[in-house]
Write an enzyme that holds these catalytic residues in place. Sequence first.
Site, PDB file in Angstrom:
ATOM      1  N   GLU A  17      26.720 -12.326  11.584  1.00 21.67           N
ATOM      2  CA  GLU A  17      26.756 -11.908  12.990  1.00 21.67           C
ATOM      3  C   GLU A  17      26.863 -13.108  13.920  1.00 21.67           C
ATOM      4  O   GLU A  17      27.409 -13.012  15.018  1.00 21.67           O
ATOM      5  CB  GLU A  17      25.504 -11.067  13.281  1.00 21.67           C
ATOM      6  CG  GLU A  17      25.460 -10.413  14.643  1.00 21.67           C
ATOM      7  CD  GLU A  17      24.763 -11.289  15.678  1.00 21.67           C
ATOM      8  OE1 GLU A  17      24.943 -11.036  16.884  1.00 21.67           O
ATOM      9  OE2 GLU A  17      24.047 -12.226  15.267  1.00 21.67           O
ATOM     10  N   GLN A 107       9.017 -14.149  19.053  1.00 23.02           N
ATOM     11  CA  GLN A 107       9.470 -13.860  17.692  1.00 23.02           C
ATOM     12  C   GLN A 107       9.657 -15.144  16.894  1.00 23.02           C
ATOM     13  O   GLN A 107       9.406 -15.170  15.680  1.00 23.02           O
ATOM     14  CB  GLN A 107      10.790 -13.095  17.761  1.00 23.02           C
ATOM     15  CG  GLN A 107      11.428 -12.768  16.426  1.00 23.02           C
ATOM     16  CD  GLN A 107      12.861 -12.311  16.596  1.00 23.02           C
ATOM     17  OE1 GLN A 107      13.756 -13.108  16.868  1.00 23.02           O
ATOM     18  NE2 GLN A 107      13.083 -11.007  16.464  1.00 23.02           N
ATOM     19  N   ALA A 292      14.114  -2.645  12.089  1.00 23.81           N
ATOM     20  CA  ALA A 292      14.465  -3.184  10.768  1.00 23.81           C
ATOM     21  C   ALA A 292      14.643  -4.697  10.834  1.00 23.81           C
ATOM     22  O   ALA A 292      14.164  -5.435   9.964  1.00 23.81           O
ATOM     23  CB  ALA A 292      15.735  -2.507  10.252  1.00 23.81           C
ATOM     24  N   ASP A 293      15.327  -5.178  11.868  1.00 27.75           N
ATOM     25  CA  ASP A 293      15.502  -6.626  12.044  1.00 27.75           C
ATOM     26  C   ASP A 293      14.161  -7.346  12.122  1.00 27.75           C
ATOM     27  O   ASP A 293      13.961  -8.412  11.525  1.00 27.75           O
ATOM     28  CB  ASP A 293      16.279  -6.909  13.332  1.00 27.75           C
ATOM     29  CG  ASP A 293      17.775  -6.683  13.179  1.00 27.75           C
ATOM     30  OD1 ASP A 293      18.245  -6.588  12.036  1.00 27.75           O
ATOM     31  OD2 ASP A 293      18.460  -6.617  14.206  1.00 27.75           O
ATOM     32  N   HIS A 315      23.829  -7.517  11.980  1.00 29.02           N
ATOM     33  CA  HIS A 315      22.725  -8.362  12.433  1.00 29.02           C
ATOM     34  C   HIS A 315      21.638  -8.411  11.359  1.00 29.02           C
ATOM     35  O   HIS A 315      21.126  -9.491  11.001  1.00 29.02           O
ATOM     36  CB  HIS A 315      22.184  -7.788  13.743  1.00 29.02           C
ATOM     37  CG  HIS A 315      21.371  -8.736  14.549  1.00 29.02           C
ATOM     38  ND1 HIS A 315      20.046  -8.978  14.277  1.00 29.02           N
ATOM     39  CD2 HIS A 315      21.664  -9.485  15.633  1.00 29.02           C
ATOM     40  CE1 HIS A 315      19.565  -9.838  15.164  1.00 29.02           C
ATOM     41  NE2 HIS A 315      20.521 -10.171  15.995  1.00 29.02           N
TER      42      HIS A 315
END
Length: 346
Positions: A17, A107, A292-293, A315
């Site tokens: 990505e 993050q 999910a990421d 991604h």
Amino acid sequence: MNRSAAPLLHIDGSQGEGGGQVLRTALALSLCLGRPFRMVNIRAGRKKPGLRPQHLTAVRAAAEIGRAKVEGDQPASQELCFQPGKLTPGKYQFTMLTAGSTILVLQTILPALLTAQGPSRLVLEGGTHNPMAPPFDFLVHAFLPLLTRMGAKVKTQLLQYGFYPAGGGRIRVDIDPVGTLKPLDLTGRGRLRGIEARAIVSRLPEHIALRELDVIARELDLGKDCLSMQVETGANSPGNVVWVAVHSEHVTEVFTGFGRRGVPAEAVADEVVQETRRYLQAGNVAAAEYLADQLLLPLALAGKGSFTTVEPSRHTLTNIEVIRQFTGCRFRCLPIGEDACRIGLG
């Protein structure tokens, strides 16, 4: 791992990505594992390639908590060398003068601080509700509850909203380290417990929020007790965000739309409705695309776990590959139905 002896890892930032997630995942794992890396072709395929203000803030935040040596941390740089030193918990404040996402900066540094030798308090300034990143509401209602089940101890507070493009928001995050995260297995979302929707407006007419809620209520068949409107007076700029939370037995998912100039409120709401419907119609999957990421890196650090989700995005697949390059972990993606799969490790 002996940080001084860890070999330099070479990463191509244009792989898959090719966005900022490649850099954020690399920084997070570099801090956690003490693994230095050199990245080239950072965001090479983007309209404005290289490091943007948000990415620079993430790099400098990671460098500060990790006492890292950094080369290439300049605006628009497409190459970066990052060599972590001693991970140092404590009190930190990181500021973006744009609406760059505070959530994406968090993050980057949260995984390492969860395994540090002491507690940390972060104050992050910038965007809290940015159309190119998970909003604060997603963090609080969807992601952090699952991280808590893995043993994490994270408390958050939204001090001020920061809407795109002005930013100016502030969040506070308190982190108590846990050492090692526990595996998480989400085989499905389980029984549906309820759906709620909230529309927020700042320095904009209230009818925008009411129109969004009308569409969501009609299309998702929600009663008035499932709807709420918030008129935000503390932000320093206009803004509009609407989100739907799907509360299930094992997980809560959040789907968000952002108001923008020239797009009717009804269209913004319809975007959220379509995302919500796709999730609800995908069988008993636990996580939608964005959750999910977010789950991949915690599972990799735990060394074991799995979750069901919709068909993986490019991604997600790119994130899996970057994690493999750092850790050797090989996630398995097994189809379990139309537009659904199980992603597992260990």
